[in-house]
Design an enzyme around this catalytic site. Structure first.
Site, PDB file in Angstrom:
ATOM      1  N   GLU B 176      22.314  12.490  -8.170  1.00  0.00           N
ATOM      2  CA  GLU B 176      22.538  12.558  -6.724  1.00  0.00           C
ATOM      3  C   GLU B 176      23.351  13.781  -6.365  1.00  0.00           C
ATOM      4  OE1 GLU B 176      25.895  12.373  -6.278  1.00  0.00           O
ATOM      5  OE2 GLU B 176      25.985  11.748  -8.390  1.00  0.00           O
ATOM      6  N   GLU B 319      24.785  14.692 -10.054  1.00  0.00           N
ATOM      7  CA  GLU B 319      23.504  15.385 -10.310  1.00  0.00           C
ATOM      8  C   GLU B 319      22.737  14.761 -11.475  1.00  0.00           C
ATOM      9  OE1 GLU B 319      24.158  19.543 -11.092  1.00  0.00           O
ATOM     10  OE2 GLU B 319      25.323  19.871  -9.269  1.00  0.00           O
TER      11      GLU B 319
END
Lengths: 353, 353
Positions: B176, B319
């Protein structure tokens, strides 16, 4: 002998503070919140200082597994029969052990050295025969090694470090195999740290609690016998160590002198690293600790070295396997450090509060 | 909408107990003391059960990074300006982020999905445009998402899982990116776990202590506003989550339903995994937790999931980077399990005491 004593006295190489600073500056410019890659940032910076380059790499890795037998095994301190040492040498030769698999997966060079097994395995492909005797003496009755054996064992380790260095590798891993060697490592650790045996003796390859209690008593007897000589780390290593532990110590010392970073494996190898640090001030700067072993005494040895290892996965196999398992973290740390864009390159805004 | 509600109700797939047992038997025959490879043994056995094969593999890995903006960012809950979300999308497109580097090193498939940024970044190569709005609403004043937005976000995640599954990958990683998303994750975590905000709000990308205290108050206001509706996890997700958190939840649910193992990353993704577990009993069996984040609330979320993560390296980047860093451990666990010789094959003696 004089030659050997001379090299043992050589100083450790100095890491490059300038390369470390340059790497630290770069980490602060990469497109992530500062510090967000935690230990991976610290690893890249440390490897930069050790390798003397702002962009370190760990592509070329050398593993040497040192194998030997232990006289103290006759005191029934291991869950496995002593024949396993030679059987595992055959397994190494045939590529079936954990460290064979890991070295293949990592593309690492693997060499195996027989420092002295009770049984002669005969010629084995990929195993260097450097036998110094049919195992060490039982250190509850005598010194484990003669001065010559200790000197040749450490020199054999130093030679392995030198081969790795001359081949241009970027990381050295030492591994070990030897039935009874957690007993020798615990005894040596007790001597170096001034701890009683119940702090460092553990189940090793799988002793039941009664076996651990027996192992504690065996080590206690050995410490009593050798006590007058244990203040000198050379003597502690000779009297309580093993051929493979002395070789590991020599290899780590050699790496520190040559300036080759070491990834230290588990309990036995950490005791060898501790011995190297006692023999050579500054050597420990070259040691990165890969993992915390399930062997309970390991945390005390790590604490004495002031080290926070990378992994804590309950590993207790030896052979260098825990260090090998941590190599990808070093590689990824280097890749992130080398390849991530900076804030300026990517046009990403920095912190505002 | 009915279609969406229907798939959310689907049951999780069942791991193969038979493959797990077969893998356990094999581990006991490999040339090492039983249990000596610790968590690497447990991982191989668990992957065997999840993949339904006694010899699992993690060569083909799929990473989807879900990005979105958060209305709550206007409450000044992040150390970074909201423009960074779109700037990082550009960085993903140009290959300069941490997850780009890690995916390349691992040979993993990487896709990036924009679920809804405040600014329109225009077409970006390698970034799927699935914008559901210019970020969520500020959840201190209204529900973060409309029912339609929540349904489309979870479905977008489910579609990513389905693409990965149909492409035959062996592991799914969700990542994310979104300024303000530790605030949304902490608020959602508080709702799902019944905890006050000071337990789950932390510095995120780097807030100072005063900023964390402010973040706690912002979350407290949101929990008060939405309290009557938070017993239903669908509503908690819609009112307090973010587009990317809902998409992660949908992707994890999809993986559990399809029978694709998930390697969960850090704090935000673990809250999405918790939401998925609340929506679908049995989903959590498919989740392997990669690491313990430096974000302090993560340990409470992990504890609620009953999970002991593989790494603890102080990572807090998101991420999917922490999950990517753990992939080599899964691969090495599978290689050891597959390639080590058995006692019988190698002629090595077993335990004697």
């Amino acid at each position: 002998m004089n030659d050997t004593i001379d090299w043992l006295r050589g100083p450790a190489a100095s890491p490059s503070a300038a390369a470390g600073r340059e790497a630290t500056d770069r980490q602060l410019q990469l497109t992530k919140p500062p510090g967000a890659l935690g230990e991976l940032e610290a690893l890249a910076i440390r490897l930069a200082a050790l390798q003397g380059t702002p962009k370190p790499a760990v592509e070329r890795v050398h593993v040497t597994v040192f194998a030997a037998d232990h006289g103290v095994a006759t005191e029934q301190v291991s869950a496995f029969p002593q024949a396993v040492t030679v059987e595992m040498l055959r397994n190494f030769a045939h590529g079936g052990s954990a460290i064979n698999v890991l070295a293949r997966e990592l593309g690492a060079i693997l060499e195996v050295i027989n420092l002295g097994t009770v049984n002669d395995p005969g010629p084995l492909e990929g195993v260097l025969d450097c036998r110094l005797g049919p195992g060490t003496e039982n250190f509850t009755r005598a010194a484990a090694m003669s001065p010559e054996q200790r000197a040749r064992a450490t020199r054999t380790g130093r030679d392995a470090a030198e081969r790795a260095f001359l081949a241009g590798v970027q990381l050295f891993i030492g591994g070990e195999m030897g039935i009874g060697n957690t007993t020798a490592a615990a005894a040596l650790g007790c001597a170096l740290l001034g701890l009683p045996p119940e702090h460092l003796a553990g189940p090793g390859a799988g002793l039941a609690p009664a076996g651990v209690a027996h192992k504690v008593e065996v080590i206690r007897r050995a410490l009593l016998l050798h006590r007058p000589h244990l203040a000198d780390p050379h003597e502690a290593l000779r009297r309580l160590g093993g051929f493979e532990i002395a070789a590991l110590t020599g290899s780590y010392l050699g790496c520190a002198q040559l300036g080759l970073p070491v990834l230290v494996d588990g309990f036995i190898t950490s005791v060898a690293a501790l011995a190297a640090a006692r023999l050579c001030p500054g050597a420990a700067q070259w040691f990165i600790f890969a993992h915390r072993s399930a062997e309970p005494g390991h945390r005390l040895v790590l604490a004495a070295m002031g080290s926070q290892p990378l992994l804590d996965l309950g590993l207790r196999l030896g052979e260098g396997s825990g260090a090998a398992a941590a190599v990808p973290l070093l590689r990824l740390a280097c890749a992130l450090h080398r390849d991530m864009a900076t804030f300026a390159e990517a046009g990403v805004s920095g912190k505002e509060r």
